[in-house]
Design a protein around this motif. Sequence first.
Motif, short mmCIF file in Angstrom:
data_model
loop_
_atom_site.label_atom_id
_atom_site.label_comp_id
_atom_site.label_asym_id
_atom_site.label_seq_id
_atom_site.Cartn_x
_atom_site.Cartn_y
_atom_site.Cartn_z
N TYR A 121 39.39 39.42 38.75
CA TYR A 121 40.35 39.06 39.79
C TYR A 121 41.77 39.38 39.33
O TYR A 121 42.17 38.94 38.24
CB TYR A 121 40.25 37.57 40.11
N VAL A 128 36.89 34.14 48.01
CA VAL A 128 37.05 35.39 47.27
C VAL A 128 35.79 35.70 46.48
O VAL A 128 35.29 36.84 46.47
CB VAL A 128 38.28 35.33 46.35
N ARG A 129 35.25 34.70 45.79
CA ARG A 129 34.05 34.93 44.99
C ARG A 129 32.87 35.34 45.86
O ARG A 129 32.06 36.19 45.48
CB ARG A 129 33.74 33.68 44.17
N ASP A 132 43.32 35.67 46.81
CA ASP A 132 43.13 34.41 47.54
C ASP A 132 44.19 34.18 48.62
O ASP A 132 44.09 33.25 49.41
CB ASP A 132 43.07 33.22 46.59
N SER A 191 41.30 33.35 42.20
CA SER A 191 40.16 33.49 43.11
C SER A 191 39.99 32.18 43.87
O SER A 191 40.74 31.23 43.67
CB SER A 191 38.88 33.85 42.36
N SER A 243 31.83 38.54 37.73
CA SER A 243 33.28 38.69 37.81
C SER A 243 33.97 37.70 36.89
O SER A 243 33.45 36.62 36.60
CB SER A 243 33.79 38.56 39.24
N SER A 272 40.17 45.40 42.24
CA SER A 272 40.77 45.56 43.57
C SER A 272 41.37 46.96 43.72
O SER A 272 41.38 47.75 42.76
CB SER A 272 41.83 44.48 43.87
#
Length: 262
Positions: free
Chosen positions: A173, A182-183, A142, A178, A194, A135
């Motif tokens: 994450y 998000v995934r 989330d 997550s 991920s 990120s």
Amino acid sequence: MTTGAVPILMYHTVAHAPARATHGLSVSPGAFAEQMDLLGERGFTPVTCERLADAWRGGPALPSRPVLITFDDGYEGVHRYALPALTQHGFTATLFASTGWLRGPYETDGALDLMLDWGQVRELAEGGMEIGGHSHTHPQLDQLDDARLWFEVARCREILTAELGRPPVSFAYPYGYSSRRVRRVVGSAGFGVSLAVGNALAARRQGPYALGRVTVRRTTRIEEFERLVSGRAIGRNFAGDRALTKGYALVRRARQVLRKVH
């Protein structure tokens, strides 16, 4: 070790005197070197997240005792202390960088300790370390609305691509949190694999966007470390963590429902 399962080790900073906020998730340089020695002595072969994902999608097979060494956030100690120990053994690893925490032109507030600068990140990449995304500003993904979620994931990938000359393949994450949404965004942004946390060995059945990792802490002694990489007694070692994680997951879901209502 469980057939087909792979230990993915989650580190944060390697430091003699880490900041208070990172102390529990840090390891000392001496402990890290001892852990790398054990991996070498036991015949483990570190691979990158990209290599693991490729093998599980039908590419070249993994070595007989694979292990993944991963670092979250981008602390300066990865370059200062971890890199020499890895180089001594010829080991590769994966760094998941929060691009807004790294020192340089994209820097934002929030970093918990001394971070890498972009010159150091490039040296790690040139030395064979995989650089993945974590990120831009390290939020709980989330809990974000759709626009902010996309920004955090896509901006991170955009910066890493510009600075390193190739798009990152892997993502981790922040905080391990997550959701299906998000995934889906992480995959749509172009990441092929991920990692969560889960404190479990990674297995193909988890899917490419929710692979488990085991946490290495300041308090992880070498005997426990040997059990972790061998896949023994992981459930017992992390029973308390899993209970807390399940409880907090309920809190996060409740918060999401309240935001939708309001």
